[in-house]
Design a protein around this motif. Structure first.
Motif, mmCIF file in Angstrom:
data_model
loop_
_atom_site.group_PDB
_atom_site.id
_atom_site.type_symbol
_atom_site.label_atom_id
_atom_site.label_comp_id
_atom_site.label_asym_id
_atom_site.label_seq_id
_atom_site.Cartn_x
_atom_site.Cartn_y
_atom_site.Cartn_z
ATOM 1 N N TYR A 207 154.858 -5.099 30.291
ATOM 2 C CA TYR A 207 154.079 -3.740 31.210
ATOM 3 C C TYR A 207 153.304 -4.557 32.056
ATOM 4 O O TYR A 207 153.175 -3.874 32.896
ATOM 5 C CB TYR A 207 153.278 -3.365 29.795
ATOM 6 C CG TYR A 207 153.794 -2.362 28.830
ATOM 7 C CD1 TYR A 207 155.204 -1.995 29.518
ATOM 8 C CD2 TYR A 207 154.202 -2.469 27.454
ATOM 9 C CE1 TYR A 207 155.761 -1.079 28.868
ATOM 10 C CE2 TYR A 207 155.730 -1.644 27.366
ATOM 11 C CZ TYR A 207 156.052 -1.150 27.249
ATOM 12 O OH TYR A 207 156.834 -0.144 26.424
ATOM 13 N N ARG B 123 154.992 -5.260 35.141
ATOM 14 C CA ARG B 123 156.187 -4.721 36.002
ATOM 15 C C ARG B 123 156.106 -3.855 37.038
ATOM 16 O O ARG B 123 156.370 -4.456 38.181
ATOM 17 C CB ARG B 123 156.158 -3.680 34.870
ATOM 18 C CG ARG B 123 157.506 -3.246 34.927
ATOM 19 C CD ARG B 123 158.035 -2.675 34.060
ATOM 20 N NE ARG B 123 157.471 -1.304 32.998
ATOM 21 C CZ ARG B 123 158.019 -0.062 32.319
ATOM 22 N NH1 ARG B 123 158.978 -0.606 31.848
ATOM 23 N NH2 ARG B 123 157.179 0.558 32.342
ATOM 24 N N ASP C 199 151.482 1.157 32.898
ATOM 25 C CA ASP C 199 151.971 0.917 32.629
ATOM 26 C C ASP C 199 150.842 -0.471 32.233
ATOM 27 O O ASP C 199 150.909 -1.190 31.146
ATOM 28 C CB ASP C 199 153.171 -0.081 33.604
ATOM 29 C CG ASP C 199 154.269 0.013 33.740
ATOM 30 O OD1 ASP C 199 154.586 0.889 32.749
ATOM 31 O OD2 ASP C 199 154.612 0.229 34.805
ATOM 32 N N ARG D 208 149.744 0.827 28.893
ATOM 33 C CA ARG D 208 150.532 -0.236 27.758
ATOM 34 C C ARG D 208 150.186 -1.211 27.540
ATOM 35 O O ARG D 208 150.165 -1.593 26.232
ATOM 36 C CB ARG D 208 152.522 0.040 28.210
ATOM 37 C CG ARG D 208 152.234 1.995 28.072
ATOM 38 C CD ARG D 208 153.726 2.025 28.838
ATOM 39 N NE ARG D 208 154.217 3.304 28.650
ATOM 40 C CZ ARG D 208 155.304 3.777 29.338
ATOM 41 N NH1 ARG D 208 155.671 3.468 30.170
ATOM 42 N NH2 ARG D 208 156.072 5.251 29.137
#
Length: 236
Positions: A164, A167, A173, A176
């Motif tokens: 994550y 990314r 993200d 996360r």
């Protein structure tokens, strides 16, 4: 170091043999003379745990002798020890005690992962994530990290967090990633703890978001077999 068994509940423990239990207990006692005596006895009978013990002695000596450690671990790996197969894979990937060869590392990691050693799945996920010795494959890396979690390896949570965090630059993200790192850290993962230690403090709304995500992750992905590469006792 050896992979120490901490908790065993629902899933079968790979290579949980009398030799492993005896060797692990002796290593945890801190008495290197007893470790050496037991390792030589076990190696004399062909038990791979004896060669693992001899490798551990070389690896933890001051100064350490990684080339000898690798040789002992390789012997144990060739005799079927999943832990040694994982250790050989890691040493080949990092070039510790042996010329770096990530393709060979992937071979040994696959052997152990296919027999459900969580640490091997985690290390294989790393190779897939960064394309070391295998084609780069984020989907395959994610699958490997989840297999690691399923088979009791907390670093699988950190692996998902890494996917994550790399990314995109989206804040969602990032949150996360922090949630997955936090779950890994709660299970004693050192790398996740180090990552969290250098991250900026979250705003209250972000903290609520991460806490909710972490709770959901732990509920959906409980660890029923716990392994730890290092300490002989669970980390509080």
């Amino acid at each position: 170091m050896l992979i120490a068994m901490l908790v065993a509940q629902a899933l079968a423990i790979p290579n949980d043999t009398p030799g492993h239990r005896a060797m692990q207990a002796t290593i945890c006692s801190g008495d290197t003379a007893k470790v050496q005596a037991l390792a030589l006895d076990l190696a004399g009978t062909g038990d791979p745990e004896g060669f693992i013990g001899l490798g551990w002695l070389e690896e933890t000596a001051i100064p350490s002798v990684p080339t000898r450690a690798y040789a002992y671990y390789l012997t144990a790996a060739q005799r079927g020890s999943l832990r040694a197969q994982w250790k050989v894979g890691v040493m080949l990937d990092t070039g510790l005690g042996v010329p770096a060869d990530s393709k060979a590392a992937a071979h040994w990691l696959r052997k152990a992962a296919r027999q459900n050693l969580g640490a091997a799945w985690s290390s294989l996920g790393l190779l897939r994530q960064f394309g070391r010795g295998v084609p780069r494959d984020r989907v395959g890396a994610r699958r490997a990290y989840f297999n690691a979690i399923r088979h009791g390896e907390p670093h699988g949570f950190a692996g998902i967090g890494s996917l994550y965090s790399s990314r995109s630059g989206r804040s969602e993200d990032y949150l996360r990633a922090v949630a997955w790192y936090r779950v890994a850290a709660n299970h004693g993962d050192k790398i996740a703890r180090e990552k969290l230690a250098v991250l900026p403090v979250l705003f209250p709304g972000e903290e609520r978001d991460v806490s909710a995500r972490a709770t959901k992750i732990q509920r959906n992905h409980p660890i029923t077999v716990a392994w730890d590469d290092g300490p002989c006792a669970p980390i509080p």
